[in-house]
Design an enzyme around this catalytic site. Structure first.
Site, short mmCIF file in Angstrom:
data_model
loop_
_atom_site.label_atom_id
_atom_site.label_comp_id
_atom_site.label_asym_id
_atom_site.label_seq_id
_atom_site.Cartn_x
_atom_site.Cartn_y
_atom_site.Cartn_z
N ARG A 154 1.00 -1.63 -0.19
CA ARG A 154 -0.51 -0.14 -0.16
C ARG A 154 0.62 1.47 0.07
O ARG A 154 0.65 2.37 0.15
CB ARG A 154 -1.15 -0.16 1.13
CG ARG A 154 -2.01 0.30 0.92
CD ARG A 154 -3.68 0.27 2.08
NE ARG A 154 -2.82 1.65 2.92
CZ ARG A 154 -2.94 1.34 4.00
NH1 ARG A 154 -3.82 1.01 4.63
NH2 ARG A 154 -3.04 3.10 4.81
N ASN A 430 1.47 -2.59 11.60
CA ASN A 430 0.82 -1.29 11.07
C ASN A 430 -0.44 -1.87 9.78
O ASN A 430 0.55 -1.58 9.03
CB ASN A 430 1.33 -0.84 10.74
CG ASN A 430 0.91 1.12 10.69
OD1 ASN A 430 0.14 1.61 11.37
ND2 ASN A 430 0.27 1.01 9.05
N GLU A 431 -1.88 -1.38 9.67
CA GLU A 431 -2.41 -2.21 8.37
C GLU A 431 -2.55 -2.58 8.01
O GLU A 431 -2.98 -2.32 6.85
CB GLU A 431 -2.34 -0.58 8.05
CG GLU A 431 -2.72 1.00 8.82
CD GLU A 431 -2.59 1.98 8.09
OE1 GLU A 431 -1.92 2.17 7.05
OE2 GLU A 431 -2.97 2.95 9.02
N ASP A 432 -1.82 -3.81 7.91
CA ASP A 432 -2.13 -4.95 7.29
C ASP A 432 -3.28 -5.32 7.07
O ASP A 432 -3.22 -6.05 6.34
CB ASP A 432 -0.32 -5.44 7.76
CG ASP A 432 0.61 -5.62 7.71
OD1 ASP A 432 1.27 -4.19 6.86
OD2 ASP A 432 1.30 -6.30 7.86
#
Length: 849
Positions: A154, A430-432
């Site tokens: 991302r 974080n945000e995976d």
């Protein structure tokens, strides 16, 4: 012999690896270091932090680099071991000693110890070389070598995913692409007969906090013999409270039980003293001491409270029986070149946390496992640490060599951090899980078979929900583990009823107005933010061409790495302010914008702390406290530790006793400008408290004309008993007599006659208000260590133009007629002047102190 430790800091040289030109070696001032630091020192590259020089140094990432040094040490006898210890190599490194390869590293996050006893040249010089291969190119090769995995990403390019290196080196939406290499942490030579590898404690504190029981441990390294003894002790304020001599067994692990009655506990700042004990181990052979190790450790009872309630499932921390509202910040790596971080800089950053009443810092997963100096400062100042494992914004693989390296990385860092009382939670990434949602990767919360996770299209679940919790449990059984951030029991990562959320519908996503923060809460908001420019000195320091020092210039846009930042920032500015075109004024309005967002968010979400059994929101962590280079970003303090006004807004909102006003903003509900709706009269007032006892508070609420400075309605005065560690609702759905004269609502609370907090609610948006003729007065004391600011009419967003080395007690505040703001200058000098401004000020006639 006792252990002898020699740091190999000096005498190093470096060069590009394939550069065999005679005399091409460049001196390295000191190790730890990284390639960019040394090339810049030797004037081979321009400063990557200035102008567009980031682009001028891109070539460094595709080269291999070599560092070398020579050292002399005596050849080890049969009873003496000589080790080289590499505390951090960045990242793909091949180490040779006297022509023999002794180590091949593939992981920036791990340390390495190599026995070199049989490779030394006696009393002659020993040649040590470290070749660092390009992590960028090696990452691309690893993708090609593993076609079985789809490397969804991302942020930035996918080559970072298979590389165990700080992910932000590939660039991020707040940082440059600067691919580092080098010995980024110390290189040390150790000689010893036998050594202690590690010491730690495992303990439990009773629910009534009256007793602590557990074990002291020491793991022993090479050279230890059966029959050696280890003395384990625990000391508090020079008083030895535990001391035990233990026989060394064949397993190389010693432990002894301990029991403390009425232990001195470690508390977060504002709740008690961050007490620490000195844990030590001494290794003896007969009467000879061979080695010793000392650590400061803290004792506390820590719980993550997740209970079903009327809002879903709670998420907040309880330390030593006290519910803690975790107001704080997220933390990114503090420098693009971490080798130049010093202990003093870490301490300086953590002092800012205490100064601004922040109690928790979240170490983001795209950086590093933070330095000991960072954690020591958090322990000392009483700052709670949320630490992500080093994964961020990607779908990571699970092939065998990756997991082997990861296990060593994780276990090493859990062991290193487990003695720090400040570390209260580990998060898997974080945000995976947001990557899983974005790319519709396989995820079934009902599937409890880890083997199936590993073969799914989201194999990283196997890491976050099986391996990491297993390793945490084995290395630090009392530690709290959370599978990711954000994460909510397998529900959608944005579910506000469970777990933590990253609230990016402000700035990103739907770009909701910051005035609507109260509608955007979650059980724990672990990320949210708003961009702002740093102060002018910082901008002009790194954008050197005066022709580029204006909003919208190529250099200004190049430096801001946030996607679509031009549109997003301008929308928020244009919605709320008259849009200026000069740099000083535009800088100012972005700073007021960010500060206003912080005011709305922290006050509204702290209000939802509520009371026991109804903790609707357990914490708020702004993205982000700091920058890794001088830039325009979401940071509330810039790279040079210069505070933006948002820093002070957070400090005010997190005072132990604070007052908040929520004022209706109906103008946008009709879809067009409505002068009457702008001047809304409906409001609430509440008091937030983190005090452990109820406080008797006097509240005054005034309604003041922005045009005349006169009262437009009767002042409200009342006495309240503010509940301990809770929100006390004082006025709800109140309304004053409607008037066409725009007015502010100003609330002040006092305790014992002393003002402890205030808040001011303005009509929205600010751009519709007339701020002319404010009659602002700025006066300095004869010693120039105190500044007094006042005004005849209400003033919005009064900001001093801060600079490096200057420390002010407050900034970015509003002014109310009849009140004076007194600012202490505690560091630096204002003798050369101090610029200031406010919303609506005439920049051309700006007064300088």
């Amino acid at each position: 012999m006792g252990k002898v430790v020699q740091g190999l800091q000096s005498g190093w040289f470096m060069r590009e690896h394939d550069d065999s030109t005679t005399g091409s070696w460049l001196p390295v001032p000191q190790v730890p270091s990284q390639v960019h630091i040394d090339l810049l020192t030797n004037k081979k590259i321009p400063d990557p932090f200035v102008d567009a020089n980031e682009l001028a140094v891109k070539w460094i990432a595709e080269k291999d680099w070599v560092y070398k040094t020579r050292f002399i040490t005596s050849r080890s006898s049969q009873t003496v071991t000589t080790d080289l210890v590499f505390h951090g190599l960045d990242t793909f490194a091949t180490v040779t000693l006297n022509g023999t390869t002794i180590l091949e590293s593939v992981n920036m996050h791990t340390s390495y110890r190599v026995n070199i006893s049989n490779l030394l040249n006696g009393t002659q010089e020993n040649d040590l070389q470290i070749v660092f291969k390009s992590a960028l190119l090696r990452g691309r090769e690893l993708i090609d070598e593993h076609p079985e995995h789809t490397f969804h990403v991302r942020q930035t390019e996918a080559s970072r995913i298979p590389v165990r290196k700080a992910q932000y080196n590939w660039g991020w939406d707040w940082g440059p692409i600067l691919m580092t290499a080098g010995p980024w942490r110390p290189v040390v030579l150790e000689q010893y007969t036998a050594r202690i590898d590690d010491i730690w404690t495992q303990y439990q504190v009773s629910p009534n906090l009256k007793r602590c029981s557990g074990h002291l441990y020491a793991r022993l390294g090479a050279g230890v013999l059966e029959g050696d003894t280890v003395v384990l002790s625990l000391v508090y304020k020079d008083v030895e409270v535990v001391k035990q001599t233990c026989q060394v067994g064949l397993e190389g692990l010693v432990k002894t039980p301990f029991l403390l009655e009425s232990p001195s506990l470690w508390y977060p700042h504002g709740y008690g003293s961050p007490a620490r004990y000195e844990l030590s181990a001494e290794l003896f052979r007969a009467e000879t001491k061979l080695d010793s190790q000392v650590k400061l450790v803290g004792i506390r009872r820590c719980e993550l409270v997740q209970e079903k309630d009327d809002y879903g499932k709670s998420f907040y921390f309880r330390i030593n029986g006290v519910d803690i509202f975790a107001g704080g910040s997220c933390w990114i790596p503090p420098d693009s070149f971490l080798a130049q971080m010093s202990k003093d800089r870490y301490v300086g950053w953590m002092r800012l946390m205490v100064e601004s009443n922040q109690i928790m810092i979240r170490v983001w997963g795209g950086g590093i496992y933070e330095d000991d100096a960072f954690l020591d400062a958090c322990d000392e100042f009483g700052i709670l640490v949320w630490h992500d494992f080093a994964f961020a914004c990607a779908s990571y693989p699970v092939y065998p060599s990756f997991l082997t390296s990861l296990e060593e990385e994780a276990r090493q860092n859990i062991r290193r951090l487990r003695s720090h009382p400040s570390v209260v939670i580990w998060a898997g990434n974080n945000e995976d899980y947001q990557v899983q949602e974005r790319y519709k990767l396989e995820y079934d919360p009902e599937d409890t078979d880890p083997g199936s996770w590993r073969t799914s299209t989201f194999p990283a679940r196997y890491i976050y929900e099986h391996l990491l919790p297993k390793w945490v449990q084995e290395e630090d059984p009392s530690a709290i583990y959370h599978p990711g951030s954000p994460w909510g029991d397998g529900k959608h990562s944005a579910d506000p009823t469970v777990g933590d959320i990253h609230q990016w519908d402000i700035w990103h996503g739907q770009m909701i107005r910051y005035q609507d923060c109260a509608e955007l809460s979650g059980r724990f908001v672990s990320e949210f933010g708003m961009e702002a420019y740093p102060h002018l000195e910082t901008i002009r320091r790194v954008i050197t061409n005066p022709g580029q020092q204006h909003p919208g210039s190529m250099m200004m846009d190049f430096r801001n790495k946030a996607g679509d930042h031009e549109r997003r920032l301008m929308i928020y500015v244009a919605e709320n302010f008259l849009v200026p075109s000069d740099l000083p004024s535009f800088t100012h309005v972005t700073q007021v914008l960010q500060a206003e967002t912080m005011r709305y968010a922290y006050k509204a979400w702290r209000r939802m702390w509520g009371r026991p059994g109804a903790r609707k929101c357990g914490g708020v962590l702004v993205w982000q406290l700091n920058d890794c280079w001088p830039t325009m970003s979401w940071a509330i303090v810039d790279y040079y530790l210069v505070k933006k006004p948002a820093f002070y807004a957070i400090s005010r909102a997190l005072r132990p006793l604070d007052v908040g006003i929520a004022r209706a903003c109906p103008i946008w509900t009709s879809g067009h400008a409505d002068p009457m709706a702008t001047n809304s009269c409906q409001f609430d007032v509440w008091i937030s408290s983190s005090l452990q006892e109820a406080a008797e508070v006097d509240l005054t609420v005034k309604f003041i004309s922005i045009r005349s400075g006169e009262l437009v309605s009767e002042t409200i005065t009342t006495k309240i008993l503010a509940d301990a560690n809770a929100t006390t609702e004082v006025l709800e759905n109140r309304c004053v007599n409607e008037t066409q004269d725009p007015f502010i609502i100003h609330a002040v609370i006092t305790v014992g006659g002393q003002v402890v907090a205030s808040d001011t609610a303005w009509p929205q948006p600010l751009k519709y208000l007339d701020f002319s003729n404010r009659s602002v007065k700025v006066e300095t004391s004869p010693s120039q260590d105190e500044i007094t600011v006042s005004a005849d009419l209400p003033v919005k967003g009064f900001v001093f133009e801060e600079r490096q080395g200057l420390t002010l007690s407050d900034n970015g505040f509003d002014l109310v007629p009849g009140e004076k703001q007194i600012i202490q200058v505690t560091q630096g000098s204002i003798s050369n002047g101090l610029g200031w401004t406010y919303i609506g000020a005439n920049r051309s006639s700006e007064v300088v102190v």
